[in-house]
Design an enzyme around this catalytic site. Structure first.
Site, mmCIF file in Angstrom:
data_model
loop_
_atom_site.group_PDB
_atom_site.id
_atom_site.type_symbol
_atom_site.label_atom_id
_atom_site.label_comp_id
_atom_site.label_asym_id
_atom_site.label_seq_id
_atom_site.Cartn_x
_atom_site.Cartn_y
_atom_site.Cartn_z
ATOM 1 N N TYR A 1 2.733 1.659 -3.627
ATOM 2 C CA TYR A 1 2.619 1.642 -2.159
ATOM 3 C C TYR A 1 3.921 2.126 -1.530
ATOM 4 C CZ TYR A 1 2.214 -0.090 2.631
ATOM 5 O OH TYR A 1 2.190 -0.183 4.002
ATOM 6 N N LYS B 1 4.641 5.497 0.915
ATOM 7 C CA LYS B 1 5.233 5.444 2.257
ATOM 8 C C LYS B 1 6.513 6.287 2.306
ATOM 9 C CE LYS B 1 2.053 3.679 3.892
ATOM 10 N NZ LYS B 1 1.381 4.023 5.157
ATOM 11 N N ASN C 1 -2.278 7.405 10.528
ATOM 12 C CA ASN C 1 -2.056 5.964 10.391
ATOM 13 C C ASN C 1 -2.883 5.318 9.273
ATOM 14 O OD1 ASN C 1 -1.620 3.044 11.480
ATOM 15 N ND2 ASN C 1 -3.839 3.376 11.614
ATOM 16 N N VAL D 1 -10.350 9.783 5.226
ATOM 17 C CA VAL D 1 -9.206 10.692 5.319
ATOM 18 C C VAL D 1 -8.672 11.135 3.955
ATOM 19 C CG1 VAL D 1 -8.460 9.830 7.589
ATOM 20 C CG2 VAL D 1 -7.494 8.828 5.496
ATOM 21 N N ASP E 1 -12.167 7.163 11.251
ATOM 22 C CA ASP E 1 -12.101 5.953 10.433
ATOM 23 C C ASP E 1 -13.352 5.828 9.561
ATOM 24 O OD1 ASP E 1 -10.235 3.131 11.084
ATOM 25 O OD2 ASP E 1 -11.925 2.990 9.698
HETATM 26 N N1 LIG Z 1 0.387 -4.280 8.772
HETATM 27 C C1 LIG Z 1 1.650 -4.069 8.439
HETATM 28 O O1 LIG Z 1 2.469 -5.020 8.413
HETATM 29 C C2 LIG Z 1 2.157 -2.697 8.116
HETATM 30 C C3 LIG Z 1 3.521 -2.519 7.888
HETATM 31 C C4 LIG Z 1 4.019 -1.244 7.610
HETATM 32 C C5 LIG Z 1 3.157 -0.164 7.561
HETATM 33 N N2 LIG Z 1 1.818 -0.348 7.768
HETATM 34 C C6 LIG Z 1 0.964 0.844 7.693
HETATM 35 O O2 LIG Z 1 0.215 0.946 8.894
HETATM 36 C C7 LIG Z 1 -1.040 1.571 8.626
HETATM 37 C C8 LIG Z 1 -2.167 0.721 9.205
HETATM 38 O O3 LIG Z 1 -2.104 -0.566 8.624
HETATM 39 P P1 LIG Z 1 -2.912 -1.813 9.208
HETATM 40 O O4 LIG Z 1 -2.130 -3.012 8.840
HETATM 41 O O5 LIG Z 1 -3.274 -1.568 10.599
HETATM 42 O O6 LIG Z 1 -4.228 -1.737 8.270
HETATM 43 P P2 LIG Z 1 -5.705 -2.303 8.557
HETATM 44 O O7 LIG Z 1 -6.363 -2.435 7.225
HETATM 45 O O8 LIG Z 1 -5.636 -3.498 9.422
HETATM 46 O O9 LIG Z 1 -6.414 -1.094 9.335
HETATM 47 C C9 LIG Z 1 -6.500 0.145 8.685
HETATM 48 C C10 LIG Z 1 -7.615 0.995 9.253
HETATM 49 O O10 LIG Z 1 -7.661 2.204 8.465
HETATM 50 C C11 LIG Z 1 -8.991 2.448 8.055
HETATM 51 N N3 LIG Z 1 -8.997 3.154 6.771
HETATM 52 C C12 LIG Z 1 -8.577 2.702 5.566
HETATM 53 N N4 LIG Z 1 -8.769 3.634 4.623
HETATM 54 C C13 LIG Z 1 -9.324 4.717 5.247
HETATM 55 C C14 LIG Z 1 -9.753 5.979 4.818
HETATM 56 N N5 LIG Z 1 -9.700 6.360 3.519
HETATM 57 N N6 LIG Z 1 -10.262 6.841 5.721
HETATM 58 C C15 LIG Z 1 -10.356 6.482 7.027
HETATM 59 N N7 LIG Z 1 -9.963 5.287 7.497
HETATM 60 C C16 LIG Z 1 -9.463 4.411 6.617
HETATM 61 C C17 LIG Z 1 -9.637 1.069 7.962
HETATM 62 O O11 LIG Z 1 -11.052 1.139 8.070
HETATM 63 C C18 LIG Z 1 -8.991 0.342 9.150
HETATM 64 O O12 LIG Z 1 -9.709 0.559 10.348
HETATM 65 C C19 LIG Z 1 -1.116 1.769 7.106
HETATM 66 O O13 LIG Z 1 -0.762 3.096 6.784
HETATM 67 C C20 LIG Z 1 -0.058 0.796 6.581
HETATM 68 O O14 LIG Z 1 0.475 1.226 5.354
HETATM 69 C C21 LIG Z 1 1.302 -1.588 8.033
#
Ligand SMILES: NC(=O)c1ccc[n+]([C@@H]2O[C@H](COP(=O)([O-])OP(=O)(O)OC[C@H]3O[C@@H](n4cnc5c(N)ncnc54)[C@H](O)[C@@H]3O)[C@@H](O)[C@H]2O)c1
Length: 255
Positions: free
Chosen positions: A155, A159, A90, A64, A36
């Site tokens: 976005y 996905k 993720n 990443v 992360d």
């Molecule tokens: N929250 C939702 O409702 C939801 C729904 C569908 C899909 N998603 C997907 O789930 C995944 C996680 O989402 P979330 O809601 O937990 O997000 P979040 O922002 O709460 O957490 C994301 C984490 O990823 C890390 N991160 C971001 N960019 C990064 C990078 N370039 N390199 C390394 N780490 C990085 C951040 O520091 C954070 O710890 C994402 O891919 C998102 O598209 C989320």
């Protein structure tokens, strides 16, 4: 202890859904490597869980979207932990709602690097290690991959690319005994969700509206998504590959 003596990498594991995955795998005895950008939050989570879990939890600072950094981090994990059984791609971002007219090509390129290229690169660099363990890959896609989302064309496309990658890679890597699946959440209560709501005029009513999209009248918790990832990472799902598992609380029903 369904992941004892096994090792999982969770990208974006410091917060949100990734942290939910980290908690679930650690509770099942797994050793967990968080990759992360936010090393502070990841380090605190690792310290908290290492004290409770039989497995080791460690955070590696890594962007990443940088293929070289990701390759180096995966090699460091395998050096430190000795093996790799699962990669959860993720880490991702969701830009504020924006029409196609307002969206610059540069921002799309950056988004695709973070949300899609990282999954491709992660799979590429993890595959040599996963071949040895007959491991698994889980890509964190989204319901937007199949339903679309207003003012989120880039976005949704990022996905969708993760979902197509899942299917094509499942074919290619299945020959080596590696299973590849995607998880498609609808709405999950995470920092990302709350930061997105904060960009709107009335964040509280936006969160309420998003909660009501699911038949249960609430969002998923990160751990609920983590438990589906655990299922996809263990023998419980031994005949499941190339699938996009819709973990959406009924949000797409009643068309
Ligand atoms: N929250 C939702 O409702 C939801 C729904 C569908 C899909 N998603 C997907 O789930 C995944 C996680 O989402 P979330 O809601 O937990 O997000 P979040 O922002 O709460 O957490 C994301 C984490 O990823 C890390 N991160 C971001 N960019 C990064 C990078 N370039 N390199 C390394 N780490 C990085 C951040 O520091 C954070 O710890 C994402 O891919 C998102 O598209 C989320």
């Amino acid at each position: 202890m369904r992941f004892q003596n096994r090792v999982v990498i969770v990208t974006g594991g410091s917060k949100g859904i990734g942290a939910g995955c980290v908690r679930v795998f650690a509770a099942e005895g797994g050793s967990v490597a968080i990759l992360d950008l936010d090393e502070g939050a990841g380090g605190r989570l690792a310290d908290e869980l290492s004290a409770l879990s039989p497995g080791r939890v460690r955070c590696y600072g890594c962007d990443v979207s940088d293929g070289g950094a990701l390759a180096g981090a995966i090699e460091a994990v395998v050096r430190d932990f000795g093996r790799l059984d699962c990669l959860i791609n993720n880490a991702g971002i969701h830009p504020p709602a924006m029409s196609i007219d307002e969206t610059s090509l540069e921002s799309v390129e950056r988004l695709m690097r973070i949300n899609f290229l990282s999954s491709f690169a992660g799979a590429k660099f993890a595959a040599p290690h996963l071949r040895k363990t007959k491991g698994t890959i889980v890509n964190m896609s989204s319901m937007t991959a199949v339903l679309g989302q207003e003012k989120s064309a880039a976005y949704s496309a990022s996905k969708g690319a993760q979902l197509s990658l899942t299917k094509a890679l499942a074919l290619e890597l299945g020959r080596d005994g590696i299973r590849v699946n995607a998880v498609l959440p609808s709405n999950v209560d995470t920092p990302l969700m709350r930061e997105w709501a904060a960009t709107l005029d009335d964040p509280e009513s936006a969160l309420e509206r998003v909660s009501q999209m699911q038949v249960f009248g609430r969002m998923a918790s990160p751990e609920e998504i983590g438990r589906v990832c655990l299922f996809l990472a263990t023998e419980d799902s031994s005949f499941v590959t190339g699938q996009g598992i819709e973990v959406e609380g009924g949000a797409s029903l009643d068309y």
